[in-house]
Design an enzyme around this catalytic site. Structure first.
Site, PDB file in Angstrom:
ATOM      1  N   ARG A 117      -3.233   2.066  -9.420  1.00  0.00           N
ATOM      2  CA  ARG A 117      -2.150   2.079 -10.394  1.00  0.00           C
ATOM      3  C   ARG A 117      -2.068   0.715 -11.071  1.00  0.00           C
ATOM      4  O   ARG A 117      -2.296  -0.320 -10.444  1.00  0.00           O
ATOM      5  CB  ARG A 117      -0.804   2.386  -9.711  1.00  0.00           C
ATOM      6  CG  ARG A 117      -0.642   3.836  -9.284  1.00  0.00           C
ATOM      7  CD  ARG A 117      -0.510   4.789 -10.465  1.00  0.00           C
ATOM      8  NE  ARG A 117      -0.300   6.163 -10.059  1.00  0.00           N
ATOM      9  CZ  ARG A 117      -1.246   7.101  -9.936  1.00  0.00           C
ATOM     10  NH1 ARG A 117      -2.509   6.794 -10.189  1.00  0.00           N
ATOM     11  NH2 ARG A 117      -0.945   8.334  -9.583  1.00  0.00           N
ATOM     12  N   HIS A 163      -7.828   5.856 -17.436  1.00  0.00           N
ATOM     13  CA  HIS A 163      -7.286   6.562 -16.258  1.00  0.00           C
ATOM     14  C   HIS A 163      -8.074   7.866 -15.996  1.00  0.00           C
ATOM     15  O   HIS A 163      -7.501   8.956 -15.967  1.00  0.00           O
ATOM     16  CB  HIS A 163      -5.786   6.858 -16.444  1.00  0.00           C
ATOM     17  CG  HIS A 163      -5.076   7.177 -15.159  1.00  0.00           C
ATOM     18  ND1 HIS A 163      -3.799   6.769 -14.882  1.00  0.00           N
ATOM     19  CD2 HIS A 163      -5.462   7.880 -14.058  1.00  0.00           C
ATOM     20  CE1 HIS A 163      -3.430   7.204 -13.690  1.00  0.00           C
ATOM     21  NE2 HIS A 163      -4.434   7.885 -13.169  1.00  0.00           N
TER      22      HIS A 163
HETATM   23  P1  NDP Z   1      -3.931   8.066   0.764  1.00  0.00           P
HETATM   24  O1  NDP Z   1      -2.472   8.223   0.988  1.00  0.00           O
HETATM   25  O2  NDP Z   1      -4.862   9.033   1.413  1.00  0.00           O
HETATM   26  O3  NDP Z   1      -4.389   6.602   1.237  1.00  0.00           O
HETATM   27  C1  NDP Z   1      -3.610   5.463   1.020  1.00  0.00           C
HETATM   28  C2  NDP Z   1      -4.190   4.293   1.803  1.00  0.00           C
HETATM   29  O4  NDP Z   1      -3.447   3.125   1.474  1.00  0.00           O
HETATM   30  C3  NDP Z   1      -4.071   4.482   3.317  1.00  0.00           C
HETATM   31  O5  NDP Z   1      -5.216   3.954   3.953  1.00  0.00           O
HETATM   32  C4  NDP Z   1      -2.851   3.639   3.667  1.00  0.00           C
HETATM   33  O6  NDP Z   1      -2.846   3.111   4.986  1.00  0.00           O
HETATM   34  C5  NDP Z   1      -2.995   2.503   2.672  1.00  0.00           C
HETATM   35  N1  NDP Z   1      -1.707   1.843   2.447  1.00  0.00           N
HETATM   36  C6  NDP Z   1      -0.558   2.372   1.948  1.00  0.00           C
HETATM   37  N2  NDP Z   1       0.418   1.444   1.919  1.00  0.00           N
HETATM   38  C7  NDP Z   1      -0.121   0.310   2.428  1.00  0.00           C
HETATM   39  C8  NDP Z   1       0.385  -0.981   2.667  1.00  0.00           C
HETATM   40  N3  NDP Z   1       1.664  -1.312   2.392  1.00  0.00           N
HETATM   41  N4  NDP Z   1      -0.439  -1.890   3.211  1.00  0.00           N
HETATM   42  C9  NDP Z   1      -1.709  -1.572   3.508  1.00  0.00           C
HETATM   43  N5  NDP Z   1      -2.265  -0.368   3.299  1.00  0.00           N
HETATM   44  C10 NDP Z   1      -1.470   0.567   2.763  1.00  0.00           C
HETATM   45  O7  NDP Z   1      -4.153   8.056  -0.806  1.00  0.00           O
HETATM   46  P2  NDP Z   1      -5.448   8.496  -1.632  1.00  0.00           P
HETATM   47  O8  NDP Z   1      -6.616   7.810  -1.067  1.00  0.00           O
HETATM   48  O9  NDP Z   1      -5.512   9.962  -1.759  1.00  0.00           O
HETATM   49  O10 NDP Z   1      -5.084   7.917  -3.089  1.00  0.00           O
HETATM   50  C11 NDP Z   1      -4.862   6.533  -3.290  1.00  0.00           C
HETATM   51  C12 NDP Z   1      -4.313   6.276  -4.681  1.00  0.00           C
HETATM   52  O11 NDP Z   1      -5.320   6.443  -5.665  1.00  0.00           O
HETATM   53  C13 NDP Z   1      -3.217   7.231  -5.162  1.00  0.00           C
HETATM   54  O12 NDP Z   1      -1.969   6.890  -4.597  1.00  0.00           O
HETATM   55  C14 NDP Z   1      -3.259   7.029  -6.667  1.00  0.00           C
HETATM   56  O13 NDP Z   1      -2.370   5.995  -7.037  1.00  0.00           O
HETATM   57  C15 NDP Z   1      -4.693   6.575  -6.935  1.00  0.00           C
HETATM   58  N6  NDP Z   1      -5.430   7.564  -7.732  1.00  0.00           N
HETATM   59  C16 NDP Z   1      -5.953   7.187  -8.947  1.00  0.00           C
HETATM   60  C17 NDP Z   1      -6.674   8.069  -9.701  1.00  0.00           C
HETATM   61  C18 NDP Z   1      -7.345   7.650 -10.970  1.00  0.00           C
HETATM   62  O14 NDP Z   1      -7.921   8.486 -11.675  1.00  0.00           O
HETATM   63  N7  NDP Z   1      -7.337   6.370 -11.314  1.00  0.00           N
HETATM   64  C19 NDP Z   1      -6.886   9.454  -9.282  1.00  0.00           C
HETATM   65  C20 NDP Z   1      -6.341   9.743  -7.979  1.00  0.00           C
HETATM   66  C21 NDP Z   1      -5.619   8.824  -7.255  1.00  0.00           C
HETATM   67  P3  NDP Z   1      -2.755   4.094   6.261  1.00  0.00           P
HETATM   68  O15 NDP Z   1      -4.072   4.847   6.278  1.00  0.00           O
HETATM   69  O16 NDP Z   1      -2.629   3.185   7.421  1.00  0.00           O
HETATM   70  O17 NDP Z   1      -1.593   5.006   6.023  1.00  0.00           O
HETATM   71  C1  OXD Z   2      -3.645  10.830  -9.298  1.00  0.00           C
HETATM   72  C2  OXD Z   2      -4.045  10.362 -10.604  1.00  0.00           C
HETATM   73  O1  OXD Z   2      -2.813  10.179  -8.674  1.00  0.00           O
HETATM   74  O2  OXD Z   2      -4.608  11.165 -11.367  1.00  0.00           O
HETATM   75  O3  OXD Z   2      -4.164  11.868  -8.847  1.00  0.00           O
HETATM   76  O4  OXD Z   2      -3.883   9.188 -10.934  1.00  0.00           O
END
Ligand code: NDP
Ligand code: OXD
Length: 318
Positions: free
Chosen positions: A233, A281
């Site tokens: 993001r 994006h």
């Molecule tokens: P997940 O919820 O599966 O993974 C999130 C990861 O971040 C986990 O490993 C989590 O730790 C870690 N995390 C969360 N908060 C913290 C923190 N405060 N400190 C350290 N680590 C933290 O999410 P996804 O992998 O499915 O997606 C990640 C992000 O990708 C989405 O939230 C979205 O914003 C972005 N995205 C962007 C897209 C694009 O086209 N650009 C498309 C899709 C998604 P833990 O495992 O310990 O819980």
């Molecule tokens: C998502 C995105 O969060 O598209 O899936 O950014």
């Protein structure tokens, strides 16, 4: 009690509401294959109540009116925009769990990583001027790749990068065990993670803890000549700090897919910066067939009283 109320009333057909700024028809066509008898509706104010909703950034009015939902399906992995709404605390929110996005994310990150480390951007520029020049070969060990967030997408990316023989580190909230990946966790271990990272990939969810995490101080702790790949993001990143670190040379470049303001305004310096690659994006798109298949499977599970994955923990914010 009137006699009619003792008669068995069959359950009403499944009612599914769709609320997103995209043409609902292809979604209805796919949902119809899964649920031939369902009532499918594109939400507008005053629409009848639904059992399930498939949404992307719905207005508050949607939640004010749709009070009979059994679950809410987000058409993406990130729920930061959704959680700004006032949503009944008991309503389960389900985010997309991969649904074809993880492999796209791996493609995007590997492309950006290889383009930078193999200097394809330099060769493109050389080719435009007819210059034949062979720079020194890459030493992989000098490009440790640090991934912020080792969740559904981060883990797939980590495995893809490790398969290319780069050293891989990852930082998450809880400690992880992924083959070929050195795990760091919690704020205490962030400085050690940053100090050992040269190519930083951001795949964190946007939460109050992670907003503005990538700033002059944290990015300044990366190895010199660092490269930033932000596919999570825009609000994770202090954009002026990135520009300052690019100008100082501490950052060699950046591949940015997400921005504080989207669409990225035409006057934004990222557009014209020679060492910044901008994409709109698109790192991982929501794929209709995979998404409908995943959501339909979860609706069936919920209707059968079975557990599902991908439930958002509102206290964590992801
Ligand atoms: P997940 O919820 O599966 O993974 C999130 C990861 O971040 C986990 O490993 C989590 O730790 C870690 N995390 C969360 N908060 C913290 C923190 N405060 N400190 C350290 N680590 C933290 O999410 P996804 O992998 O499915 O997606 C990640 C992000 O990708 C989405 O939230 C979205 O914003 C972005 N995205 C962007 C897209 C694009 O086209 N650009 C498309 C899709 C998604 P833990 O495992 O310990 O819980
Ligand atoms: C998502 C995105 O969060 O598209 O899936 O950014």
């Amino acid at each position: 009690m009137p006699a009619t109320s003792l008669m068995h009333t069959p359950p009403h057909p499944l009612r599914i509401s769709f609320c997103a700024r995209t043409d609902p028809q292809p979604w209805f066509d796919a949902l119809r294959q899964e649920f031939p008898k369902a009532q499918l509706q594109a939400w507008s104010s005053g629409a009848p109540p639904a059992d399930y909703a498939i949404v992307w950034a719905p207005p508050q009015q949607f939640f004010d009116e749709q009070t009979q939902l059994k679950a809410l399906f987000n058409m993406g992995a990130g729920v930061d925009a959704l959680l700004k709404r006032d949503i009944a605390p008991q309503l389960p929110i389900v985010r997309l769990n991969d649904a074809g996005m993880a492999v796209q994310m791996a493609e995007y990150v590997c492309h950006a990583l290889i383009r930078h480390t193999r200097q394809f951007d330099v060769f493109e520029a050389q080719a435009r001027t007819g210059l034949w020049h062979e720079p020194v070969a890459l030493e992989r060990a000098r490009y440790p790749v640090g991934i912020l967030g080792l969740g559904v997408l981060g883990e797939r990316v980590a495995r893809a990068v490790a398969a290319l023989d780069f050293p891989v580190l990852a930082w998450s909230r809880s400690a992880k065990q992924v083959a070929g990946v050195r795990s760091f966790c919690g704020t205490d271990q962030l400085p050690a993670f940053l100090a050992q990272t040269r190519v930083l990939v951001n795949l964190l969810p946007l939460t109050p803890e992670t907003e503005n995490l990538l700033n002059r101080s944290t990015l300044g702790q990366l190895q010199s000549g660092a490269y930033l790949i932000n596919v999570a993001r825009g609000r994770h990143v202090m954009e002026d700090d990135v520009l300052a670190l690019l100008d100082s040379g501490h950052l060699a470049g950046a591949a940015l897919d997400v921005f504080r303001t989207e669409p990225l305004p035409p006057e934004h310096p990222f557009w014209r910066h020679p060492r910044v690659t901008v994409t709109p994006h698109i790192a991982a798109r929501t794929l209709l067939p995979d998404t409908v298949a995943q959501i339909a499977g979860k609706i069936r599970a919920l209707e059968a009283g079975l557990p599902i994955d991908g439930l958002v923990d509102r206290s964590r914010g992801y």
